[in-house]
Design a protein around this motif. Structure first.
Motif, PDB file in Angstrom:
ATOM      1  N   GLY A 174       0.798  -1.218   0.000  1.00  0.00           N
ATOM      2  CA  GLY A 174       0.000   0.000   0.000  1.00  0.00           C
ATOM      3  C   GLY A 174       0.830   1.267   0.000  1.00  0.00           C
ATOM      4  O   GLY A 174       0.285   2.368   0.088  1.00  0.00           O
ATOM      5  N   GLU A 175       2.143   1.133  -0.135  1.00  0.00           N
ATOM      6  CA  GLU A 175       3.052   2.274  -0.084  1.00  0.00           C
ATOM      7  C   GLU A 175       2.825   3.201  -1.280  1.00  0.00           C
ATOM      8  O   GLU A 175       2.885   2.781  -2.439  1.00  0.00           O
ATOM      9  N   LEU A 176       2.552   4.488  -0.993  1.00  0.00           N
ATOM     10  CA  LEU A 176       2.194   5.433  -2.047  1.00  0.00           C
ATOM     11  C   LEU A 176       3.385   5.856  -2.905  1.00  0.00           C
ATOM     12  O   LEU A 176       3.202   6.369  -4.010  1.00  0.00           O
ATOM     13  N   ARG A 202       1.967   5.572  -6.558  1.00  0.00           N
ATOM     14  CA  ARG A 202       1.676   6.843  -7.214  1.00  0.00           C
ATOM     15  C   ARG A 202       2.884   7.760  -7.379  1.00  0.00           C
ATOM     16  O   ARG A 202       2.750   8.881  -7.864  1.00  0.00           O
ATOM     17  N   GLY A 203       4.048   7.304  -6.957  1.00  0.00           N
ATOM     18  CA  GLY A 203       5.209   8.188  -6.993  1.00  0.00           C
ATOM     19  C   GLY A 203       5.038   9.379  -6.071  1.00  0.00           C
ATOM     20  O   GLY A 203       5.592  10.454  -6.322  1.00  0.00           O
ATOM     21  N   ASP A 204       4.268   9.189  -4.994  1.00  0.00           N
ATOM     22  CA  ASP A 204       3.907  10.298  -4.114  1.00  0.00           C
ATOM     23  C   ASP A 204       4.951  10.423  -3.007  1.00  0.00           C
ATOM     24  O   ASP A 204       4.791   9.895  -1.900  1.00  0.00           O
ATOM     25  N   GLY A 205       6.029  11.112  -3.316  1.00  0.00           N
ATOM     26  CA  GLY A 205       7.092  11.294  -2.351  1.00  0.00           C
ATOM     27  C   GLY A 205       8.217  12.107  -2.966  1.00  0.00           C
ATOM     28  O   GLY A 205       8.120  12.575  -4.104  1.00  0.00           O
ATOM     29  N   LEU A 213      11.542  10.180   1.145  1.00  0.00           N
ATOM     30  CA  LEU A 213      10.454  10.464   2.081  1.00  0.00           C
ATOM     31  C   LEU A 213       9.155  10.403   1.298  1.00  0.00           C
ATOM     32  O   LEU A 213       8.960  11.171   0.354  1.00  0.00           O
ATOM     33  N   SER A 214       8.281   9.442   1.647  1.00  0.00           N
ATOM     34  CA  SER A 214       7.022   9.289   0.913  1.00  0.00           C
ATOM     35  C   SER A 214       5.840   9.580   1.832  1.00  0.00           C
ATOM     36  O   SER A 214       5.990   9.671   3.056  1.00  0.00           O
ATOM     37  N   ARG A 215       4.670   9.684   1.228  1.00  0.00           N
ATOM     38  CA  ARG A 215       3.473   9.940   2.018  1.00  0.00           C
ATOM     39  C   ARG A 215       3.079   8.723   2.837  1.00  0.00           C
ATOM     40  O   ARG A 215       2.208   8.785   3.693  1.00  0.00           O
ATOM     41  N   GLY A 216       3.704   7.601   2.587  1.00  0.00           N
ATOM     42  CA  GLY A 216       3.471   6.408   3.387  1.00  0.00           C
ATOM     43  C   GLY A 216       2.407   5.507   2.814  1.00  0.00           C
ATOM     44  O   GLY A 216       2.063   5.572   1.631  1.00  0.00           O
TER      45      GLY A 216
END
Length: 294
Positions: A38-40, A44-47, A108-111
């Motif tokens: 579930g890591e974003l 989604r490349g959200d980090g 650092l990602s949004r998690g």
């Protein structure tokens, strides 16, 4: 690039008063799975991320990279990273690197989606061999980035000044450059302004002046470019941030793409046409960039 070391980080609040963050680090097997499905960052490349060059165990320009990580976090609405925690994590990883050139990457990602906290980790690996690029130069092509130079002001949600994990476009640009028989690319805005390389900053020399495109056009402010400017000023050159027309790439006395790991790569051809090269100055720049710098 085979990652040889991985450190998971339990992010600390930016105002955490402690001076020792060692208990927030966990070494994990760099060859084994470590992230949730579930890591974003992967979904989604959200980090955001930073790549730090390491020379003989010394991490280069750590402060500048940690500050840029914080800048990217602010643009992406991520929690502010604790600067001292990240500096200690970098020092911990650099101590494992040994002789030669390595690269440390901070992420650092949004998690996890709907999770309580961001995910943070750091990796280290032997750096690719860029000796040929530094000594013999690279061929580049100019590629339209698809927006004009005023787009960052009109659309800040494009995150054009942040170093995000969404690098698919950057990698596609490098593949396109190779299809055109080149080594790398220089992005140009739709109104003809030089921006940056997919993974680098652009530097130009005009006589005794070094110029780089102004960061206001959504350009990532380069840590290596900042170091080069400091060095050449000490050598008596002037430095400037300016809007650079694409035509200037062909009239400059020398052009380089500079980055934290490849360092200073002189451009020898643009869109198939040879351009002026200063190999002696290039060698001087790379000697400086390989020296210990904080």
């Amino acid at each position: 690039m085979a990652w040889r070391y991985c450190l998971m980080i339990e992010p600390a609040a930016s105002d955490d008063p402690r001076s020792d963050f060692s208990d927030t680090f966990a070494v994990v097997d760099a060859t084994a799975p470590a992230l949730s499905v579930g890591e974003l960052s992967t979904q989604r490349g959200d980090g955001i991320f930073e790549s730090i060059g390491v020379v003989d165990g010394h991490p280069q320009e750590v402060t500048a990279h940690v500050e840029r990580l914080a800048h990217s976090a602010a643009l992406c609405d991520l929690p502010a990273p604790h600067a001292e925690q990240w500096r200690q994590a970098v020092a911990h990883a650099a101590a494992q690197c040994g002789a030669g050139e390595h690269v440390i990457r901070l992420i650092l990602s949004r998690g996890v989606e709907h999770g309580p906290a961001p995910t943070a980790w750091l990796t280290a690996a032997v750096a690719p061999d860029y000796a040929t690029a530094r000594e013999r130069g690279i061929r580049v092509v100019t590629l339209d980035r698809g927006y004009d130079s005023a787009a960052p002001d009109r659309a800040p949600w494009l995150l054009l000044g942040a170093k995000t994990l969404s690098y698919a476009v950057n990698m596609a640009a490098i593949r396109e450059a190779k299809r055109r028989d080149a080594d790398d690319a220089v992005f140009v805005s739709s109104d003809g302004v030089v921006l940056e390389g997919p993974t680098s900053s652009v530097l130009l020399r005009f006589g005794d002046r070094f110029v780089t495109p102004a960061p206001g056009a959504g350009i990532l402010h380069g840590t290596t470019q900042l170091s080069v400017f400091e060095h050449v000023r000490e050598r008596g050159f002037e430095t400037a941030y300016e809007n650079v027309e694409a035509s200037a790439l062909r009239t400059a006395d020398a052009v380089w793409l500079v980055s934290s790991v490849r360092l200073a790569a002189p451009v020898v051809a643009i869109d198939g046409a040879p351009v002026a090269v200063d190999l002696a100055l290039t060698a001087d720049l790379n000697r400086y960039l390989l020296s210990p710098r904080d």
